[in-house]
Structures are given as C-alpha cells and as structure tokens.
Motif scaffolding. Structure first.
Motif, PDB file in Angstrom:
ATOM      1  N   CYS A 199       0.839  -1.207   0.000  1.00 40.89           N
ATOM      2  CA  CYS A 199       0.000   0.000   0.000  1.00 40.89           C
ATOM      3  C   CYS A 199       0.873   1.255   0.000  1.00 40.89           C
ATOM      4  O   CYS A 199       1.827   1.348   0.763  1.00 40.89           O
ATOM      5  CB  CYS A 199      -0.904  -0.018   1.228  1.00 40.89           C
TER       6      CYS A 199
ATOM      7  N   CYS B 103      -0.193   3.185   3.741  1.00 41.88           N
ATOM      8  CA  CYS B 103       0.186   2.642   5.052  1.00 41.88           C
ATOM      9  C   CYS B 103       1.377   1.694   4.961  1.00 41.88           C
ATOM     10  O   CYS B 103       1.927   1.285   5.965  1.00 41.88           O
ATOM     11  CB  CYS B 103      -0.994   1.939   5.715  1.00 41.88           C
TER      12      CYS B 103
ATOM     13  N   CYS C 126      -4.502   0.004  -0.024  1.00 42.54           N
ATOM     14  CA  CYS C 126      -5.112  -1.227   0.470  1.00 42.54           C
ATOM     15  C   CYS C 126      -6.585  -0.994   0.825  1.00 42.54           C
ATOM     16  O   CYS C 126      -7.060   0.142   0.809  1.00 42.54           O
ATOM     17  CB  CYS C 126      -4.348  -1.734   1.680  1.00 42.54           C
TER      18      CYS C 126
ATOM     19  N   CYS D 260      -7.059   1.554   3.775  1.00 42.74           N
ATOM     20  CA  CYS D 260      -6.821   2.962   3.422  1.00 42.74           C
ATOM     21  C   CYS D 260      -7.866   3.491   2.442  1.00 42.74           C
ATOM     22  O   CYS D 260      -8.132   4.686   2.415  1.00 42.74           O
ATOM     23  CB  CYS D 260      -5.427   3.138   2.850  1.00 42.74           C
TER      24      CYS D 260
HETATM   25 ZN   LIG Z   1      -3.045   0.955   3.316  1.00 44.63          ZN
END
Ligand SMILES: [Zn+2]
Length: 202
Positions: free
Chosen positions: A54, A57, A70, A73
């Motif tokens: 991601c 994150c 992801c 998120c």
């Molecule tokens: Zn993420």
C-alpha cells in the motif's frame, strides 16, 4: 555447496530461524511428496505477484483492483483524524482484530537498535514524514510499538522526527502501552490487552 546447504542458508535468513532449525526445514521438505513441495514453491513464486504494498500505510495486501491503496486505506469510513504507527504487518493485524480502532495505520517496517548510527535506514522515516505532512485532517498520532528497549529507542526516535510536524499542524502524539507490561511485544498480545492499552493511551 549442495542443495541442502543452499536451501539451509536461505531459511537461515528468516526472522528468528537459526542454522539448526533451517536444516530441519530442509529435511522436512525432503520427506514430503512432490505435490506438497511443488505447491509450496508455487506459492512462494506467486507471492510477490499477488501481493502489493500500500502506498499510504505500506502494509502488504492482496492486489485486487487498480488502486495503489489497500482496503483499509481506501475505506471511506476510515477516521482520517487519527494515525497509528506500528512496527510490522502482524501488529497491524492484531490491532485491527480488536475492532476498537477505526483510524489510519502506518507500518514502520522495522525497529531501531540502540546505538544504531543510521536509524533512517531501519524504518520508513522519510515515508512517514510524507504521509503525516500530506494528511491535513490529522489530529492524533498513536505510537504503538513493543515495550522493550529496541521498541523504546524507536519510539523516541520517531517522536523526535515527528516533533516539527506535530507542532506545525497541532497534532497530539500519544503512546500505546500504558496497559502493556515491560517486555510486551505487540505481536504476541491478545485482543483484551490491546484494547486496554488503546483506551489507556497517553
Ligand atoms: Zn493501506
């Protein structure tokens, strides 16, 4: 070097695996039938293709669409005012499992050993500063690191590098762990302990 030794060397690189254990893995594989070994090598070779990292994150997730972020998120219900910093993906999973936390995450990707001369190489320091700088809604950053000397060292370093941004944007930096006893690793903490630590952060 023969195949046994070569594979042993590879397994020795795994976290927490010593030479003797590495060799046991190799001999275990030798006792398995062709199909089992083929399935394992297929899974390993597909791992990198299947899993993406991601861009927000930095956790690993199963790549399903065009998004670089992801599922956590890209969730519209996520609380963008709060960001939790954890060391690794397993810690993220443990916190997520408690169901008590609905904010954003950042996976640091490591810890900083005491006396480390190049701490920025051990963690995603640059990326963290970028992520924090870009999120204008942020009100709180929770440092959720293991309660051991290396975790503490990492915590102090991360606090230091976040300080200018925290002051500039008036972000509160809190620490998870008041409810965690010394030596606690997040990875091995149960949901109740984590829930308490989250409630008692300060
Ligand atoms: Zn993420």
């Amino acid at each position: 070097m023969n195949s046994i030794d070569k594979l042993t060397e590879q397994f020795k690189k795994f976290p927490g695996i010593g030479g003797r254990q590495a060799k046991r893995f190799v001999y275990f594989l030798l006792t398995q039938n062709e199909n089992g070994v083929a399935e394992l090598s297929k899974l390993i070779s597909e791992l990198k293709k299947d899993i993406s990292q991601c861009s927000s994150c930095f956790r690993f997730f199963k790549f399903t669409n065009e998004s670089a972020n992801c599922d956590v998120c890209s969730d519209p219900n996520i609380d963008k005012k709060i960001l939790m910093i954890v060391e690794k993906d397993i810690d993220f999973e443990n916190i997520k499992k408690t169901g008590e936390y609905g904010g954003k995450f950042f996976i640091l990707g490591g810890t900083i050993p005491i006396l480390e001369r190049e701490p920025t190489k051990r963690i995603r320091a640059k990326q963290l500063i970028e992520v924090v700088g870009e999120n204008k809604e942020l009100e709180e950053i929770i440092l959720a690191l293991s309660v051991n000397p290396e975790g503490e060292n990492t915590l102090q370093y991360v606090k230091k590098i976040l300080e200018p941004l925290a002051q500039k944007y008036d972000i509160k930096v809190t620490t998870l762990g008041r409810g965690l006893s010394t030596g606690t690793e997040l990875e091995y903490s149960d949901s109740d302990t984590l829930q308490n630590a989250l409630k008692n952060r300060g």
